[in-house]
Design a protein around this motif. Structure first.
Motif, PDB file in Angstrom:
ATOM      1  N   LEU A   1      49.663  40.436  52.119  1.00  0.00           N
ATOM      2  CA  LEU A   1      50.353  40.557  51.584  1.00  0.00           C
ATOM      3  C   LEU A   1      49.714  39.234  51.165  1.00  0.00           C
ATOM      4  CD1 LEU A   1      53.706  42.364  51.545  1.00  0.00           C
ATOM      5  CD2 LEU A   1      51.482  42.543  50.450  1.00  0.00           C
ATOM      6  N   SER A   2      50.089  37.751  52.138  1.00  0.00           N
ATOM      7  CA  SER A   2      49.750  36.512  51.493  1.00  0.00           C
ATOM      8  C   SER A   2      48.472  36.122  50.616  1.00  0.00           C
ATOM      9  CB  SER A   2      49.663  35.437  52.697  1.00  0.00           C
ATOM     10  OG  SER A   2      51.283  35.227  53.057  1.00  0.00           O
ATOM     11  N   LEU A   3      47.003  37.143  51.334  1.00  0.00           N
ATOM     12  CA  LEU A   3      46.205  36.608  51.585  1.00  0.00           C
ATOM     13  C   LEU A   3      46.243  36.938  49.261  1.00  0.00           C
ATOM     14  CD1 LEU A   3      43.352  35.928  51.014  1.00  0.00           C
ATOM     15  CD2 LEU A   3      42.895  38.231  52.232  1.00  0.00           C
ATOM     16  N   LEU A   4      46.762  38.428  49.080  1.00  0.00           N
ATOM     17  CA  LEU A   4      47.095  39.136  47.726  1.00  0.00           C
ATOM     18  C   LEU A   4      47.091  38.310  47.189  1.00  0.00           C
ATOM     19  CD1 LEU A   4      46.713  41.748  46.103  1.00  0.00           C
ATOM     20  CD2 LEU A   4      48.945  42.771  47.148  1.00  0.00           C
ATOM     21  N   GLU A   5      48.789  37.192  47.195  1.00  0.00           N
ATOM     22  CA  GLU A   5      49.197  36.478  46.224  1.00  0.00           C
ATOM     23  C   GLU A   5      48.782  35.352  46.279  1.00  0.00           C
ATOM     24  OE1 GLU A   5      53.840  33.774  46.497  1.00  0.00           O
ATOM     25  OE2 GLU A   5      52.915  34.572  48.693  1.00  0.00           O
ATOM     26  N   GLU A   6      47.631  35.031  46.936  1.00  0.00           N
ATOM     27  CA  GLU A   6      46.572  34.090  46.563  1.00  0.00           C
ATOM     28  C   GLU A   6      46.051  34.334  45.899  1.00  0.00           C
ATOM     29  OE1 GLU A   6      43.280  31.362  49.246  1.00  0.00           O
ATOM     30  OE2 GLU A   6      45.379  32.128  50.408  1.00  0.00           O
ATOM     31  N   ARG A   7      45.172  34.750  46.280  1.00  0.00           N
ATOM     32  CA  ARG A   7      44.306  35.679  45.443  1.00  0.00           C
ATOM     33  C   ARG A   7      44.973  35.972  44.303  1.00  0.00           C
ATOM     34  NH1 ARG A   7      40.849  39.856  49.143  1.00  0.00           N
ATOM     35  NH2 ARG A   7      39.368  37.594  50.084  1.00  0.00           N
ATOM     36  N   PHE A   8      45.524  36.193  43.662  1.00  0.00           N
ATOM     37  CA  PHE A   8      46.581  36.941  42.611  1.00  0.00           C
ATOM     38  C   PHE A   8      47.270  35.567  41.619  1.00  0.00           C
ATOM     39  CE2 PHE A   8      50.690  37.612  39.514  1.00  0.00           C
ATOM     40  CZ  PHE A   8      49.949  38.862  39.038  1.00  0.00           C
ATOM     41  N   ARG A   9      47.634  34.837  41.801  1.00  0.00           N
ATOM     42  CA  ARG A   9      47.895  33.563  41.760  1.00  0.00           C
ATOM     43  C   ARG A   9      46.772  32.574  41.309  1.00  0.00           C
ATOM     44  NH1 ARG A   9      52.654  31.733  41.917  1.00  0.00           N
ATOM     45  NH2 ARG A   9      54.413  32.647  44.141  1.00  0.00           N
ATOM     46  N   GLU A  10      45.378  33.114  42.115  1.00  0.00           N
ATOM     47  CA  GLU A  10      43.713  31.844  41.225  1.00  0.00           C
ATOM     48  C   GLU A  10      43.622  33.607  40.570  1.00  0.00           C
ATOM     49  OE1 GLU A  10      39.768  31.832  43.756  1.00  0.00           O
ATOM     50  OE2 GLU A  10      41.035  31.447  44.901  1.00  0.00           O
ATOM     51  N   ALA A  11      43.513  34.056  39.842  1.00  0.00           N
ATOM     52  CA  ALA A  11      43.706  35.432  38.893  1.00  0.00           C
ATOM     53  C   ALA A  11      43.777  34.286  37.947  1.00  0.00           C
ATOM     54  CB  ALA A  11      43.648  36.413  39.174  1.00  0.00           C
ATOM     55  N   ILE A  12      44.838  34.286  38.064  1.00  0.00           N
ATOM     56  CA  ILE A  12      46.199  33.979  36.790  1.00  0.00           C
ATOM     57  C   ILE A  12      45.892  32.719  36.386  1.00  0.00           C
ATOM     58  CG2 ILE A  12      48.250  33.124  36.300  1.00  0.00           C
ATOM     59  CD1 ILE A  12      49.389  35.240  38.092  1.00  0.00           C
ATOM     60  N   ARG A  13      45.392  31.693  37.337  1.00  0.00           N
ATOM     61  CA  ARG A  13      44.873  30.463  36.968  1.00  0.00           C
ATOM     62  C   ARG A  13      43.347  30.470  36.234  1.00  0.00           C
ATOM     63  NH1 ARG A  13      46.119  28.105  41.145  1.00  0.00           N
ATOM     64  NH2 ARG A  13      44.193  28.526  42.485  1.00  0.00           N
ATOM     65  N   GLU A  14      42.925  31.088  36.829  1.00  0.00           N
ATOM     66  CA  GLU A  14      41.575  30.908  36.178  1.00  0.00           C
ATOM     67  C   GLU A  14      41.478  31.731  34.435  1.00  0.00           C
ATOM     68  OE1 GLU A  14      39.041  33.882  38.717  1.00  0.00           O
ATOM     69  OE2 GLU A  14      38.383  32.017  40.198  1.00  0.00           O
ATOM     70  N   LYS A  15      42.506  33.011  34.823  1.00  0.00           N
ATOM     71  CA  LYS A  15      42.681  33.514  33.463  1.00  0.00           C
ATOM     72  C   LYS A  15      43.119  32.002  32.153  1.00  0.00           C
ATOM     73  CE  LYS A  15      43.067  37.032  30.838  1.00  0.00           C
ATOM     74  NZ  LYS A  15      42.170  37.902  30.011  1.00  0.00           N
ATOM     75  N   LYS A  16      44.405  31.948  32.772  1.00  0.00           N
ATOM     76  CA  LYS A  16      44.683  31.152  32.309  1.00  0.00           C
ATOM     77  C   LYS A  16      43.797  29.659  31.532  1.00  0.00           C
ATOM     78  CE  LYS A  16      49.896  30.975  32.828  1.00  0.00           C
ATOM     79  NZ  LYS A  16      50.821  29.977  33.808  1.00  0.00           N
ATOM     80  N   GLU A  17      43.194  29.050  32.156  1.00  0.00           N
ATOM     81  CA  GLU A  17      41.880  27.820  32.220  1.00  0.00           C
ATOM     82  C   GLU A  17      40.898  28.889  31.233  1.00  0.00           C
ATOM     83  OE1 GLU A  17      40.267  26.688  36.268  1.00  0.00           O
ATOM     84  OE2 GLU A  17      41.804  25.975  36.135  1.00  0.00           O
ATOM     85  N   GLY A  18      40.994  30.220  31.460  1.00  0.00           N
ATOM     86  CA  GLY A  18      39.625  30.668  30.470  1.00  0.00           C
ATOM     87  C   GLY A  18      40.193  30.687  28.740  1.00  0.00           C
ATOM     88  N   LEU A  19      42.190  30.730  28.619  1.00  0.00           N
ATOM     89  CA  LEU A  19      41.718  30.437  27.845  1.00  0.00           C
ATOM     90  C   LEU A  19      42.014  29.107  26.631  1.00  0.00           C
ATOM     91  CD1 LEU A  19      45.200  33.348  28.001  1.00  0.00           C
ATOM     92  CD2 LEU A  19      42.870  33.687  27.088  1.00  0.00           C
TER      93      LEU A  19
END
Length: 118
Positions: A99-117
Motif C-alpha cells: 500500500l505504501s508503494l501504491l500511494e507513492e506511485r499514485f502521488r507520482e502519477a498525480i505530480r506528472e499529470k499536474k506537470e503535463g498540464l
C-alpha cells in the motif's frame, strides 16, 4: 430507525480491543482472529495476502452480521514452526509495504499529470 449510530462502525468503545486472537482447538496449527470495527475491505485484503504465503493451508474470513462491524479471520498453517500469528504478522507487513508503494506511485502519477498540464 433500527440502524445503530454511524460512529459505532469505526470508533472502538472504551476497553474494546482492535484484534482478538483465539486458538482454534478443532484444527491443528490454526487460529481465529476477530478484527473489530472493520469490514470486507480489510478482511479480503488480509485473506488474499495470506493465500500468497506457501506455508498457509487455509485463510478465510467472514462478516458475522451486516450490523456487526467486525471481521472473523481464520488462519491455518502447515506446521508449528510457522504459526498462524507469524503468517498474520507477515501478511500485514507485506500489505503495508504494498500500500505504501501504491500511494507513492499514485502521488507520482498525480505530480506528472499536474506537470503535463502546466
Amino acid at each position: 430507525m433500527n440502524a445503530p449510530p454511524t460512529f459505532e462502525s469505526f470508533l472502538l468503545f472504551e476497553g474494546e480491543k482492535k484484534v482478538l486472537k483465539e486458538v482454534d482447538t478443532k484444527v491443528p496449527n490454526a487460529a481465529i482472529y476477530t478484527i473489530n470495527k472493520e469490514d470486507h475491505t480489510l478482511g479480503n485484503m488480509i485473506r488474499m495476502q495470506l493465500l500468497k504465503d506457501p506455508s498457509v493451508i487455509f485463510a478465510g474470513y467472514k462478516n458475522p452480521h451486516p450490523l456487526e462491524h467486525k471481521v472473523v479471520l481464520r488462519i491455518q498453517t502447515v506446521d508449528t514452526t510457522y504459526t498462524p500469528h507469524d503468517a498474520f504478522m507477515h501478511a500485514i507487513t507485506d500489505l503495508i509495504s504494498e500500500l505504501s508503494l501504491l500511494e507513492e506511485r499514485f502521488r507520482e502519477a498525480i505530480r506528472e499529470k499536474k506537470e503535463g498540464l502546466e
